[in-house]
Design a protein around this motif. Structure first.
Motif, PDB file in Angstrom:
ATOM      1  N   LEU A 182       0.967  -1.237  -0.102  1.00 50.09           N
ATOM      2  CA  LEU A 182       0.073  -0.149  -0.104  1.00 50.09           C
ATOM      3  C   LEU A 182       0.881   1.401  -0.164  1.00 50.09           C
ATOM      4  N   THR A 223      -4.569   3.025   9.070  1.00 49.58           N
ATOM      5  CA  THR A 223      -6.054   2.732   8.615  1.00 49.58           C
ATOM      6  C   THR A 223      -6.705   4.065   8.599  1.00 49.58           C
ATOM      7  N   GLY A 261      -5.548   5.577   5.301  1.00 50.35           N
ATOM      8  CA  GLY A 261      -5.646   4.346   4.174  1.00 50.35           C
ATOM      9  C   GLY A 261      -6.577   4.847   3.176  1.00 50.35           C
ATOM     10  N   PRO A 266      -9.370   3.128   0.935  1.00 51.25           N
ATOM     11  CA  PRO A 266     -10.328   1.850   0.967  1.00 51.25           C
ATOM     12  C   PRO A 266     -10.229   1.116  -0.527  1.00 51.25           C
ATOM     13  N   GLU A 270      -7.445   1.197  -2.405  1.00 51.13           N
ATOM     14  CA  GLU A 270      -6.328   0.520  -2.467  1.00 51.13           C
ATOM     15  C   GLU A 270      -6.303  -0.678  -1.607  1.00 51.13           C
ATOM     16  N   TRP A 271      -6.987  -0.792  -0.337  1.00 49.00           N
ATOM     17  CA  TRP A 271      -7.126  -1.985   0.279  1.00 49.00           C
ATOM     18  C   TRP A 271      -7.707  -2.915  -0.401  1.00 49.00           C
ATOM     19  N   GLU A 272      -8.686  -2.570  -1.137  1.00 50.14           N
ATOM     20  CA  GLU A 272      -9.526  -3.547  -2.210  1.00 50.14           C
ATOM     21  C   GLU A 272      -8.622  -4.299  -2.883  1.00 50.14           C
ATOM     22  N   ILE A 328      -6.114  -6.716  -1.461  1.00 48.08           N
ATOM     23  CA  ILE A 328      -6.641  -7.988  -0.822  1.00 48.08           C
ATOM     24  C   ILE A 328      -7.204  -8.823  -1.850  1.00 48.08           C
ATOM     25  N   SER A 381      -1.814  -1.158  10.335  1.00 48.49           N
ATOM     26  CA  SER A 381      -1.125  -1.812   9.138  1.00 48.49           C
ATOM     27  C   SER A 381      -2.459  -2.822   8.715  1.00 48.49           C
ATOM     28  N   VAL A 382      -2.927  -2.541   7.627  1.00 50.10           N
ATOM     29  CA  VAL A 382      -3.679  -3.292   6.872  1.00 50.10           C
ATOM     30  C   VAL A 382      -2.993  -4.439   5.983  1.00 50.10           C
ATOM     31  N   TYR A 383      -2.062  -3.886   5.484  1.00 52.78           N
ATOM     32  CA  TYR A 383      -0.956  -4.722   4.608  1.00 52.78           C
ATOM     33  C   TYR A 383      -0.414  -5.788   5.562  1.00 52.78           C
ATOM     34  N   SER A 443      -3.104  -8.450   6.319  1.00 50.92           N
ATOM     35  CA  SER A 443      -3.194  -9.322   4.814  1.00 50.92           C
ATOM     36  C   SER A 443      -2.225 -10.423   5.080  1.00 50.92           C
TER      37      SER A 443
END
Length: 224
Positions: free
Chosen positions: A89, A94, A97, A99, A101-103, A106, A146-148, A151
């Motif tokens: 990312l 968060t 972040g 959203p 880019e999160w999608e 994922i 961290s969303v990364y 994952s």
């Protein structure tokens, strides 16, 4: 069938390409899966007739399945699959972040792994085969928002669950968990960090361990 056939996702550069080089040096036949057909063809030109280019998109289950089938037909079966494709990312955390880019992430880091494993499993059952997944140091510790990292926690959890599932047919699953690696993943070179060849060495260690030995995880960190 050759006893050593390996399909690698995210094979066009970085860890995937380094692993392909190591595998071929160790006598494996390698299927190279990635979106960049030009890079794959250049890698095949370098590696020779033990490599085959399999252009496709890891976020598209039909694309992954078609590549798996093509490689199995070409090689006579599949002994191992390395679900290495991943992305990061640009915006950390968060609150800051993105959203969308999160999608996108994922779809690669979670669904791409699921699609790869699902497509591989029938072949690995036949060969008493081996799955490898690229995890991360970020999947073994908590990093603020961290969303990364989350994952990669999925990858670590799923890899452990796969190890349990694959016991039913004598298969093995290994999570390769590196810290920072000097790859195109980063905009700036990181010469003092792990090199892709270090990760490829770990993959080879897991693949070529005695069949009685399931190497469930290899955790690598740079000394600096």
């Amino acid at each position: 069938m050759s006893e050593k056939t390996l399909l690698i996702t995210g094979a066009s550069s970085g860890i995937g390409a380094a692993t392909a080089r190591q595998a071929i040096a160790n006598g494996w036949t390698v299927g190279l899966f990635a979106r960049s057909e030009d890079k794959l063809n250049a890698l095949v030109d370098e590696l020779g007739d033990k490599a085959i280019a399999l252009p496709g998109d890891v976020t598209d289950f039909e694309s992954v399945t078609a590549a798996m089938d093509k490689f199995a037909d070409h090689a006579g079966g599949i002994n191992a699959v390395y679900a290495n494709a991943g992305t990061g990312l640009s915006a950390a955390g968060t609150d800051a972040g993105d959203p969308e880019e999160w999608e996108r992430m994922i779809k690669v880091n979670v669904m791409g792994v699921l699609w790869t494993v699902k497509a591989a499993m029938p072949y690995l059952k036949k060969s008493t085969g081996h799955l490898l997944l690229t995890g991360s140091a970020a999947g073994r510790r908590h990093i603020a928002g961290s969303v990364y990292g989350a994952s990669k926690w999925f990858v670590h959890g799923y890899g452990g669950n796969l190890s349990e599932e694959m016991k039913s047919f004598g298969g093995r699953c290994t999570v390769i968990a590196p810290g920072m690696v000097d790859t195109p993943f980063f905009d700036e070179p990181k010469p003092d960090k792990l090199q892709p060849e270090d990760i490829a060495d770990a993959v080879m260690h897991a693949l070529e361990a005695n069949p009685r030995c399931a190497v469930n995880e290899i955790f690598l960190m740079p000394t600096q």
